[in-house]
Design an enzyme around this catalytic site. Sequence first.
Site, PDB file in Angstrom:
ATOM      1  N   CYS A   1       5.072 -29.340 -13.896  1.00  0.00           N
ATOM      2  CA  CYS A   1       3.830 -28.563 -13.863  1.00  0.00           C
ATOM      3  C   CYS A   1       3.682 -27.855 -15.201  1.00  0.00           C
ATOM      4  O   CYS A   1       4.423 -26.909 -15.502  1.00  0.00           O
ATOM      5  CB  CYS A   1       3.856 -27.546 -12.720  1.00  0.00           C
ATOM      6  SG  CYS A   1       2.475 -26.379 -12.721  1.00  0.00           S
TER       7      CYS A   1
ATOM      8  N   HIS B   1       0.820  -1.207   0.000  1.00  0.00           N
ATOM      9  CA  HIS B   1       0.000   0.000   0.000  1.00  0.00           C
ATOM     10  C   HIS B   1       0.857   1.261   0.000  1.00  0.00           C
ATOM     11  O   HIS B   1       1.954   1.295   0.565  1.00  0.00           O
ATOM     12  CB  HIS B   1      -0.919   0.009   1.222  1.00  0.00           C
ATOM     13  CG  HIS B   1      -1.960  -1.067   1.187  1.00  0.00           C
ATOM     14  ND1 HIS B   1      -3.101  -0.962   0.416  1.00  0.00           N
ATOM     15  CD2 HIS B   1      -2.040  -2.265   1.812  1.00  0.00           C
ATOM     16  CE1 HIS B   1      -3.831  -2.053   0.573  1.00  0.00           C
ATOM     17  NE2 HIS B   1      -3.210  -2.855   1.421  1.00  0.00           N
TER      18      HIS B   1
ATOM     19  N   ARG C   1      -7.122 -11.398   9.243  1.00  0.00           N
ATOM     20  CA  ARG C   1      -6.373 -10.211   9.648  1.00  0.00           C
ATOM     21  C   ARG C   1      -6.361 -10.121  11.169  1.00  0.00           C
ATOM     22  O   ARG C   1      -7.356 -10.400  11.828  1.00  0.00           O
ATOM     23  CB  ARG C   1      -7.021  -8.957   9.084  1.00  0.00           C
ATOM     24  CG  ARG C   1      -6.860  -8.806   7.591  1.00  0.00           C
ATOM     25  CD  ARG C   1      -7.810  -7.741   7.055  1.00  0.00           C
ATOM     26  NE  ARG C   1      -8.776  -8.364   6.163  1.00  0.00           N
ATOM     27  CZ  ARG C   1      -9.823  -7.743   5.655  1.00  0.00           C
ATOM     28  NH1 ARG C   1     -10.062  -6.496   5.959  1.00  0.00           N
ATOM     29  NH2 ARG C   1     -10.648  -8.362   4.851  1.00  0.00           N
TER      30      ARG C   1
END
Length: 476
Positions: free
Chosen positions: A399, A49, A310
Amino acid sequence: MVDVVVIGTGIMGACVARELSRYNLNVVVLDKENDVSNGTSKANSAIIHAGYDAANGTLMAKYNVLGNAMFEDLCKEIEAPFKRVGSYVLAFTEEERPHLELLYDRGVKNGVPGLEILEGAEVLKREPNLNPNIVAALYAPTAGIVGPWEFVIKMLENAVENGVEVRLNQKVVDIQKVDGGYKVVTDKEEILTKTVINAAGVHADEINDMVSKKHFNIIPRKGEYFLLDKVQGTLVNSVIFQCPSKMGKGILVSCTVHGNLIAGPTATDVESKDDVGNTISEMDMIRREALRSVPSVNFRDNIRNFAGLRAEGDTGDFIIGEAEDAEGFFNIAGTKSPGLTSAPAIGVDVAKMVVEKLGNPTKKAEFKKNRHQIHFMDLTPEEKAEVIAKDPRYGRIICRCESITEGEIVDVIHRTLGARTVDGVKKRCRPGMGRCQGGFCGPRVQEILARELGKNLDEIVLDKTGAYILTGETKK
């Protein structure tokens, strides 16, 4: 007696442990799980952020901006995936524009560089797949995306390379004050230590209360997500937020560092600290809200739903530092979003506090780097040929969705803090992260783990201890 016991191998424990590994200290890191980064640090939005959300003057505001500035160089140093892609907070009506202005003003006061409020037409030039009816957006160029579990693994791997000891499958059941420090009691052993760092995530309040009478509560707040296939990954080139509410930053739509698209999270307070299940009602809400931002998202290309918790503290801010009534006991608690972004800066500061408490031990003359990890598909054709010539296992694709080779899988099993489970391999080099979610490669990864570790196939678990895959043979 060791110098430091760190409780928790999530991003907070990883960052402080790596910083402490620079000093001549005996550091032990404990976790109740059988691998590192098995909690919130592997189940989040993976967003770095910018720093305009947190209120001015809070620890969240301080550490968000400081941590954001550290991420790019730090990820280059430890070879963790990171991209600085910028973010937009969308206003869908003129009534929401004042909220963008509030966030802008707060961000400027917090020291976030480069913030702009853009009109809808300009935003749509940059992100043409957004809702054409948006009126404006707050743009933050410093926002980024990261591989969160890769970051934690590489940080702890680097800490171990520099002398830190990680002990897994050790649940802390008690901490007792003793002369010169503490006795940390786990379900396996007792450890005498001069200092303790509590980085136990959603369980940090329980650890704190073993030592301190200065109580705080951690409320587990569940966030649910969609992870979409890479065919949806180019719909947006940045992180797309909606105007936030008191429960969180709202439903985001974002590209990921590996080319997928992620949508979520919800924000629901739950009673159990183990509740990471998905619900139909919350999934429906994510779909509805995500389509407000990006109407062309095709949720039929969803490849995975997941949820994380959270650590929502009841103090309104991060809880960082030495407990007032417990000398030598340090908390890193209540680190909800922007905890991921803040972690490197918090790690530096808490390590300084602990080092000062221990009498300022000297720094090590040499700080080792991690051994380089080969990502085969990122190599040039010439580099691939050279790697295969040295080890033919890099020429065998296991994969197909993510183009991961046997050589890469063997490498992450034998690295420092190497994988011991199918999901441990998945976190370290991505087999099973693609469209089929391990439907084809999962059994081969299990076979390789058994072979390389000298174990029977039925001893290899999916993730947590006891999460068996095979129970026995059906035919003799």
